[in-house]
Design a protein around this motif. Structure first.
Motif, PDB file in Angstrom:
ATOM      1  N   ILE A  64      14.901   6.798 -13.910  1.00 49.76           N
ATOM      2  CA  ILE A  64      13.593   6.604 -14.535  1.00 49.76           C
ATOM      3  C   ILE A  64      13.067   7.952 -15.021  1.00 49.76           C
ATOM      4  O   ILE A  64      12.725   8.816 -14.222  1.00 49.76           O
ATOM      5  N   GLU A  65      13.024   8.111 -16.332  1.00 48.31           N
ATOM      6  CA  GLU A  65      12.550   9.349 -16.944  1.00 48.31           C
ATOM      7  C   GLU A  65      11.071   9.222 -17.287  1.00 48.31           C
ATOM      8  O   GLU A  65      10.557   8.120 -17.480  1.00 48.31           O
ATOM      9  N   VAL A  66      10.404  10.355 -17.388  1.00 42.79           N
ATOM     10  CA  VAL A  66       8.990  10.411 -17.754  1.00 42.79           C
ATOM     11  C   VAL A  66       8.820  11.445 -18.863  1.00 42.79           C
ATOM     12  O   VAL A  66       9.479  12.491 -18.857  1.00 42.79           O
ATOM     13  N   GLY A  67       7.936  11.142 -19.807  1.00 40.23           N
ATOM     14  CA  GLY A  67       7.643  12.108 -20.866  1.00 40.23           C
ATOM     15  C   GLY A  67       8.486  11.892 -22.092  1.00 40.23           C
ATOM     16  O   GLY A  67       8.493  10.818 -22.675  1.00 40.23           O
ATOM     17  N   ALA A  68       9.219  12.939 -22.487  1.00 42.39           N
ATOM     18  CA  ALA A  68      10.035  12.896 -23.696  1.00 42.39           C
ATOM     19  C   ALA A  68      11.411  13.506 -23.427  1.00 42.39           C
ATOM     20  O   ALA A  68      11.728  14.585 -23.907  1.00 42.39           O
ATOM     21  N   GLY A 106      13.920   2.277  -1.990  1.00 44.27           N
ATOM     22  CA  GLY A 106      14.814   3.351  -2.407  1.00 44.27           C
ATOM     23  C   GLY A 106      14.286   4.238  -3.518  1.00 44.27           C
ATOM     24  O   GLY A 106      14.961   5.181  -3.926  1.00 44.27           O
ATOM     25  N   ILE A 107      13.083   3.988  -4.029  1.00 41.04           N
ATOM     26  CA  ILE A 107      12.537   4.821  -5.103  1.00 41.04           C
ATOM     27  C   ILE A 107      12.030   6.142  -4.522  1.00 41.04           C
ATOM     28  O   ILE A 107      11.518   6.183  -3.404  1.00 41.04           O
ATOM     29  N   ALA A 108      12.203   7.213  -5.288  1.00 41.44           N
ATOM     30  CA  ALA A 108      11.737   8.532  -4.839  1.00 41.44           C
ATOM     31  C   ALA A 108      11.487   9.425  -6.046  1.00 41.44           C
ATOM     32  O   ALA A 108      12.122   9.282  -7.092  1.00 41.44           O
ATOM     33  N   GLU A 153       0.872  -1.163   0.000  1.00 43.65           N
ATOM     34  CA  GLU A 153       0.000   0.000   0.000  1.00 43.65           C
ATOM     35  C   GLU A 153       0.911   1.216   0.000  1.00 43.65           C
ATOM     36  O   GLU A 153       1.775   1.355   0.867  1.00 43.65           O
ATOM     37  N   LEU A 154       0.722   2.086  -0.979  1.00 45.84           N
ATOM     38  CA  LEU A 154       1.573   3.259  -1.136  1.00 45.84           C
ATOM     39  C   LEU A 154       0.798   4.514  -0.766  1.00 45.84           C
ATOM     40  O   LEU A 154      -0.354   4.673  -1.167  1.00 45.84           O
ATOM     41  N   ALA A 155       1.430   5.392  -0.018  1.00 46.86           N
ATOM     42  CA  ALA A 155       0.860   6.703   0.300  1.00 46.86           C
ATOM     43  C   ALA A 155       1.779   7.732  -0.339  1.00 46.86           C
ATOM     44  O   ALA A 155       2.905   7.944   0.113  1.00 46.86           O
ATOM     45  N   LEU A 156       1.306   8.348  -1.427  1.00 46.15           N
ATOM     46  CA  LEU A 156       2.131   9.269  -2.211  1.00 46.15           C
ATOM     47  C   LEU A 156       1.628  10.701  -2.089  1.00 46.15           C
ATOM     48  O   LEU A 156       0.427  10.945  -2.149  1.00 46.15           O
ATOM     49  N   LEU A 167       2.130   6.592 -12.300  1.00 45.86           N
ATOM     50  CA  LEU A 167       2.121   5.232 -12.835  1.00 45.86           C
ATOM     51  C   LEU A 167       3.532   4.635 -12.865  1.00 45.86           C
ATOM     52  O   LEU A 167       3.735   3.480 -12.482  1.00 45.86           O
ATOM     53  N   ALA A 168       4.510   5.424 -13.303  1.00 41.28           N
ATOM     54  CA  ALA A 168       5.897   4.943 -13.336  1.00 41.28           C
ATOM     55  C   ALA A 168       6.374   4.588 -11.933  1.00 41.28           C
ATOM     56  O   ALA A 168       7.041   3.564 -11.734  1.00 41.28           O
ATOM     57  N   TYR A 169       6.037   5.418 -10.952  1.00 42.52           N
ATOM     58  CA  TYR A 169       6.415   5.148  -9.560  1.00 42.52           C
ATOM     59  C   TYR A 169       5.858   3.790  -9.127  1.00 42.52           C
ATOM     60  O   TYR A 169       6.576   2.961  -8.574  1.00 42.52           O
TER      61      TYR A 169
END
Length: 180
Positions: A82-86, A54-56, A24-27, A45-47
């Protein structure tokens, strides 16, 4: 006066059968005024899809030397970029040299991104994976976003089942490689 970031909260029940990740993630996600809802939703979604110890989230648009998401080990060393978009080819090149693993999640047309990166110098391009979703999936998820969000995200055999604030969506996770 410039408007500040808008904070969105997400409580996510994550069941990633493919990777054996259940949590369960609380973001708390800050959406910069220049950031679209679709970009923010792709970050969330990527997260979830990359979730591990260790992800942030990075500092966002203002962090020019960091990706949208980063995974660090206990020593602080970057293990995943981890990149997002373009992102441009230079960012991918830098991230691939710095981290053990580099990946991109996009809400845009993946073929246009691959064409933009073709012929550019990108360190270990053959090891970088571009992930995309079915057309309209991210936009539909973005339309369901509120300030406080409740979601369930299940992944099985590359298929994502996503319920956000009562809106049920599904998509396949499409994987594209940079090197031909």
């Amino acid at each position: 006066m410039a408007a500040g970031a808008v904070i969105h909260t997400f409580t996510v029940q994550l069941a990633d059968v493919d990777r054996g990740v259940y949590d369960e993630l609380a973001l708390r996600v800050a959406r910069h005024p220049s950031e679209t809802d679709a970009f923010m939703m792709t970050r969330v979604l990527a997260y979830c899809l990359e979730y591990e110890e260790g992800i942030a989230f990075s500092e966002g648009i203002s962090a020019t030397d960091e990706p949208a998401l980063v995974v660090r080990d206990l020593t602080g060393r970057v293990t995943a970029w981890i990149e997002v978009g373009a992102p441009d080819a230079a960012r991918l090149h830098y991230g691939s040299k710095l981290a053990d693993r580099t990946t991109v999640y996009t809400h845009r047309d993946p073929q246009k991104l691959l064409a933009a990166w073709a012929g550019k110098t990108i360190h270990r391009a053959d090891a970088i994976t571009l992930h995309s979703f079915d057309p309209g999936f991210v936009d539909a998820a973005a339309a369901a976003v509120q300030r406080r969000n409740t979601a369930t995200l299940s992944v099985t055999e590359g298929q994502v089942y996503f319920d956000l604030n009562g809106v049920s969506l599904t998509t396949e996770i499409h994987q594209h490689t940079l090197a031909a």
